[in-house]
Structure formats: C-alpha cells, structure tokens
Motif scaffolding. Structure first.
Motif, PDB file in Angstrom:
ATOM      1  N   ALA A   1     -21.074   2.628 -13.641  1.00 15.28           N
ATOM      2  CA  ALA A   1     -22.393   2.013 -13.464  1.00 15.28           C
ATOM      3  C   ALA A   1     -22.606   1.409 -12.082  1.00 15.28           C
ATOM      4  O   ALA A   1     -23.726   1.046 -11.748  1.00 15.28           O
ATOM      5  N   GLY A   2     -21.545   1.259 -11.288  1.00 15.85           N
ATOM      6  CA  GLY A   2     -21.680   0.631  -9.982  1.00 15.85           C
ATOM      7  C   GLY A   2     -21.151  -0.793  -9.997  1.00 15.85           C
ATOM      8  O   GLY A   2     -20.759  -1.313 -11.038  1.00 15.85           O
ATOM      9  N   SER A   3     -21.142  -1.423  -8.839  1.00 16.45           N
ATOM     10  CA  SER A   3     -20.504  -2.734  -8.713  1.00 16.45           C
ATOM     11  C   SER A   3     -21.169  -3.807  -9.571  1.00 16.45           C
ATOM     12  O   SER A   3     -20.529  -4.772  -9.960  1.00 16.45           O
ATOM     13  N   ASP A   4     -22.449  -3.654  -9.884  1.00 15.70           N
ATOM     14  CA  ASP A   4     -23.130  -4.567 -10.799  1.00 15.70           C
ATOM     15  C   ASP A   4     -23.469  -3.797 -12.067  1.00 15.70           C
ATOM     16  O   ASP A   4     -24.504  -3.128 -12.148  1.00 15.70           O
ATOM     17  N   PRO A   5     -22.625  -3.867 -13.083  1.00 10.69           N
ATOM     18  CA  PRO A   5     -22.836  -3.061 -14.286  1.00 10.69           C
ATOM     19  C   PRO A   5     -24.063  -3.461 -15.102  1.00 10.69           C
ATOM     20  O   PRO A   5     -24.463  -2.737 -15.999  1.00 10.69           O
ATOM     21  N   THR A   6     -24.691  -4.617 -14.788  1.00 13.61           N
ATOM     22  CA  THR A   6     -25.919  -4.996 -15.492  1.00 13.61           C
ATOM     23  C   THR A   6     -27.144  -4.340 -14.857  1.00 13.61           C
ATOM     24  O   THR A   6     -28.221  -4.364 -15.436  1.00 13.61           O
ATOM     25  N   LYS A   7     -26.980  -3.747 -13.692  1.00 15.87           N
ATOM     26  CA  LYS A   7     -28.103  -3.120 -12.994  1.00 15.87           C
ATOM     27  C   LYS A   7     -28.478  -1.804 -13.688  1.00 15.87           C
ATOM     28  O   LYS A   7     -27.623  -1.012 -14.049  1.00 15.87           O
ATOM     29  N   ILE A   8     -29.776  -1.608 -13.838  1.00 15.24           N
ATOM     30  CA  ILE A   8     -30.297  -0.392 -14.452  1.00 15.24           C
ATOM     31  C   ILE A   8     -30.324   0.736 -13.428  1.00 15.24           C
ATOM     32  O   ILE A   8     -30.728   0.543 -12.285  1.00 15.24           O
ATOM     33  N   HIS A   9     -29.886   1.892 -13.851  1.00 20.38           N
ATOM     34  CA  HIS A   9     -30.021   3.113 -13.066  1.00 20.38           C
ATOM     35  C   HIS A   9     -30.993   3.994 -13.840  1.00 20.38           C
ATOM     36  O   HIS A   9     -30.599   4.707 -14.754  1.00 20.38           O
ATOM     37  N   HIS A  10     -32.272   3.893 -13.481  1.00 19.24           N
ATOM     38  CA  HIS A  10     -33.302   4.609 -14.230  1.00 19.24           C
ATOM     39  C   HIS A  10     -33.142   6.112 -14.086  1.00 19.24           C
ATOM     40  O   HIS A  10     -32.763   6.621 -13.027  1.00 19.24           O
ATOM     41  N   LEU A  11     -33.442   6.813 -15.164  1.00 15.92           N
ATOM     42  CA  LEU A  11     -33.463   8.269 -15.136  1.00 15.92           C
ATOM     43  C   LEU A  11     -34.701   8.720 -14.360  1.00 15.92           C
ATOM     44  O   LEU A  11     -35.694   7.990 -14.297  1.00 15.92           O
ATOM     45  N   PRO A  12     -34.661   9.905 -13.780  1.00 17.80           N
ATOM     46  CA  PRO A  12     -35.774  10.356 -12.937  1.00 17.80           C
ATOM     47  C   PRO A  12     -37.156  10.287 -13.601  1.00 17.80           C
ATOM     48  O   PRO A  12     -38.144   9.995 -12.929  1.00 17.80           O
ATOM     49  N   ARG A  13     -37.243  10.504 -14.913  1.00 21.82           N
ATOM     50  CA  ARG A  13     -38.547  10.515 -15.589  1.00 21.82           C
ATOM     51  C   ARG A  13     -38.803   9.259 -16.422  1.00 21.82           C
ATOM     52  O   ARG A  13     -39.804   9.194 -17.159  1.00 21.82           O
ATOM     53  N   ASP A  14     -37.961   8.233 -16.310  1.00 22.77           N
ATOM     54  CA  ASP A  14     -38.163   7.015 -17.091  1.00 22.77           C
ATOM     55  C   ASP A  14     -39.538   6.391 -16.847  1.00 22.77           C
ATOM     56  O   ASP A  14     -40.194   5.928 -17.783  1.00 22.77           O
ATOM     57  N   GLU A  15     -39.986   6.379 -15.616  1.00 20.54           N
ATOM     58  CA  GLU A  15     -41.277   5.774 -15.306  1.00 20.54           C
ATOM     59  C   GLU A  15     -42.421   6.484 -16.038  1.00 20.54           C
ATOM     60  O   GLU A  15     -43.401   5.870 -16.445  1.00 20.54           O
ATOM     61  N   GLU A  16     -42.281   7.780 -16.224  1.00 23.98           N
ATOM     62  CA  GLU A  16     -43.275   8.573 -16.955  1.00 23.98           C
ATOM     63  C   GLU A  16     -43.287   8.233 -18.449  1.00 23.98           C
ATOM     64  O   GLU A  16     -44.335   8.174 -19.076  1.00 23.98           O
ATOM     65  N   PHE A  17     -42.112   7.996 -19.021  1.00 24.55           N
ATOM     66  CA  PHE A  17     -41.992   7.808 -20.465  1.00 24.55           C
ATOM     67  C   PHE A  17     -42.053   6.353 -20.920  1.00 24.55           C
ATOM     68  O   PHE A  17     -42.700   6.044 -21.921  1.00 24.55           O
ATOM     69  N   LEU A  18     -41.343   5.480 -20.259  1.00 26.94           N
ATOM     70  CA  LEU A  18     -41.142   4.122 -20.769  1.00 26.94           C
ATOM     71  C   LEU A  18     -42.388   3.263 -20.604  1.00 26.94           C
ATOM     72  O   LEU A  18     -43.067   3.310 -19.572  1.00 26.94           O
ATOM     73  N   ILE A  19     -42.671   2.446 -21.605  1.00 26.76           N
ATOM     74  CA  ILE A  19     -43.805   1.527 -21.569  1.00 26.76           C
ATOM     75  C   ILE A  19     -43.630   0.535 -20.424  1.00 26.76           C
ATOM     76  O   ILE A  19     -44.576   0.219 -19.710  1.00 26.76           O
ATOM     77  N   GLU A  20     -42.431   0.029 -20.259  1.00 26.19           N
ATOM     78  CA  GLU A  20     -42.073  -0.789 -19.097  1.00 26.19           C
ATOM     79  C   GLU A  20     -40.629  -0.466 -18.750  1.00 26.19           C
ATOM     80  O   GLU A  20     -39.840  -0.118 -19.630  1.00 26.19           O
ATOM     81  N   LEU A  21     -40.316  -0.557 -17.472  1.00 29.67           N
ATOM     82  CA  LEU A  21     -38.948  -0.258 -17.045  1.00 29.67           C
ATOM     83  C   LEU A  21     -38.064  -1.473 -17.287  1.00 29.67           C
ATOM     84  O   LEU A  21     -38.374  -2.567 -16.810  1.00 29.67           O
ATOM     85  N   PRO A  22     -36.986  -1.318 -18.043  1.00 31.49           N
ATOM     86  CA  PRO A  22     -36.066  -2.431 -18.251  1.00 31.49           C
ATOM     87  C   PRO A  22     -35.481  -2.893 -16.915  1.00 31.49           C
ATOM     88  O   PRO A  22     -35.327  -2.098 -15.986  1.00 31.49           O
ATOM     89  N   THR A  23     -35.193  -4.181 -16.822  1.00 29.59           N
ATOM     90  CA  THR A  23     -34.654  -4.729 -15.577  1.00 29.59           C
ATOM     91  C   THR A  23     -33.154  -4.964 -15.629  1.00 29.59           C
ATOM     92  O   THR A  23     -32.525  -5.178 -14.600  1.00 29.59           O
ATOM     93  N   SER A  24     -32.571  -4.956 -16.839  1.00 29.37           N
ATOM     94  CA  SER A  24     -31.120  -5.147 -16.945  1.00 29.37           C
ATOM     95  C   SER A  24     -30.639  -4.619 -18.286  1.00 29.37           C
ATOM     96  O   SER A  24     -31.436  -4.256 -19.148  1.00 29.37           O
ATOM     97  N   VAL A  25     -29.339  -4.563 -18.425  1.00 31.14           N
ATOM     98  CA  VAL A  25     -28.701  -4.221 -19.691  1.00 31.14           C
ATOM     99  C   VAL A  25     -27.940  -5.452 -20.168  1.00 31.14           C
ATOM    100  O   VAL A  25     -27.750  -6.400 -19.413  1.00 31.14           O
TER     101      VAL A  25
END
Length: 110
Positions: A71-95
């Motif tokens: 996940a990278g050095s900050d595992p709480t950081k979201i790595h959005h999928l390329p089409r998440d913005e198209e599908f998701l009602i709002e983009l999550p900011t963390s896990v």
C-alpha cells in the motif's frame, strides 16, 4: 509454516444502486485481484440499499510492514482505482487498519 494474519485493512465505498453490479465486476478485476496476489486473505462484501450499494473490502496481512510494501509508506492512504471517480458517490479519504485479536470458524469465500 504459513504466515498468520495480525492486521486487517478495511476499505469502504458507496455507489448508486443501478451501477452496483458493474462496479462489483470492475472492483474485483482491477482492485481485488491484485490484493489476492499480495495479501494473506481478502474478503469483498456488498450491502444493497434502496438507492445505493456499499462495498467493503477487507484484506489481511501478517504485519504493518507487509501491508506497507503493497500500500505504500502510509497504509491508510487510499490508492483510488482509475474509474473510482466515475462510480463512487464520494471518494473515500482513508482506510481503517485494525489489529486482528481473535478469529474463529469458517469465514467463507473461495
């Protein structure tokens, strides 16, 4: 000796109900399959409501360090999928990241 999960990483996202089947297939192919190759285990959950569907992906890791390698050095950081913005009602900011204290029985899945 197999590795034992000690960490659960939980992602949540919501989509409009009419796009839920499409997002489920997309999320599995683009988001879940790479996790399956790296994590000790992965669960993908879905709850359908009247106008929206919520997806929850839980991945299990032997340590924060192992999760960070994926996940990278900050595992709480979201790595959005390329089409998440198209599908998701709002983009999550963390896990959420939980320590796995106890696990019992068959949790299902393939």
């Amino acid at each position: 000796m197999s590795k034992k999960p000690t960490i659960a990483r939980i992602w949540r996202g919501r989509v409009k109900r009419e796009r839920a089947d499409e997002y489920e297939a997309y999320n599995y192919e683009v988001g879940t399959k790479p996790l399956i190759e790296k994590a000790l285990g992965v669960q993908m959950l879905r709850e359908d409501r009247d106008t929206e569907s919520e997806f929850v992906t839980i991945s299990y890791w032997e340590s924060i360090e192992a999760m960070s390698r994926f996940a990278g050095s900050d595992p709480t950081k979201i790595h959005h999928l390329p089409r998440d913005e198209e599908f998701l009602i709002e983009l999550p900011t963390s896990v959420q990241i939980f320590s796995l204290l106890h696990s019992h029985g068959n949790t299902g899945g393939d």
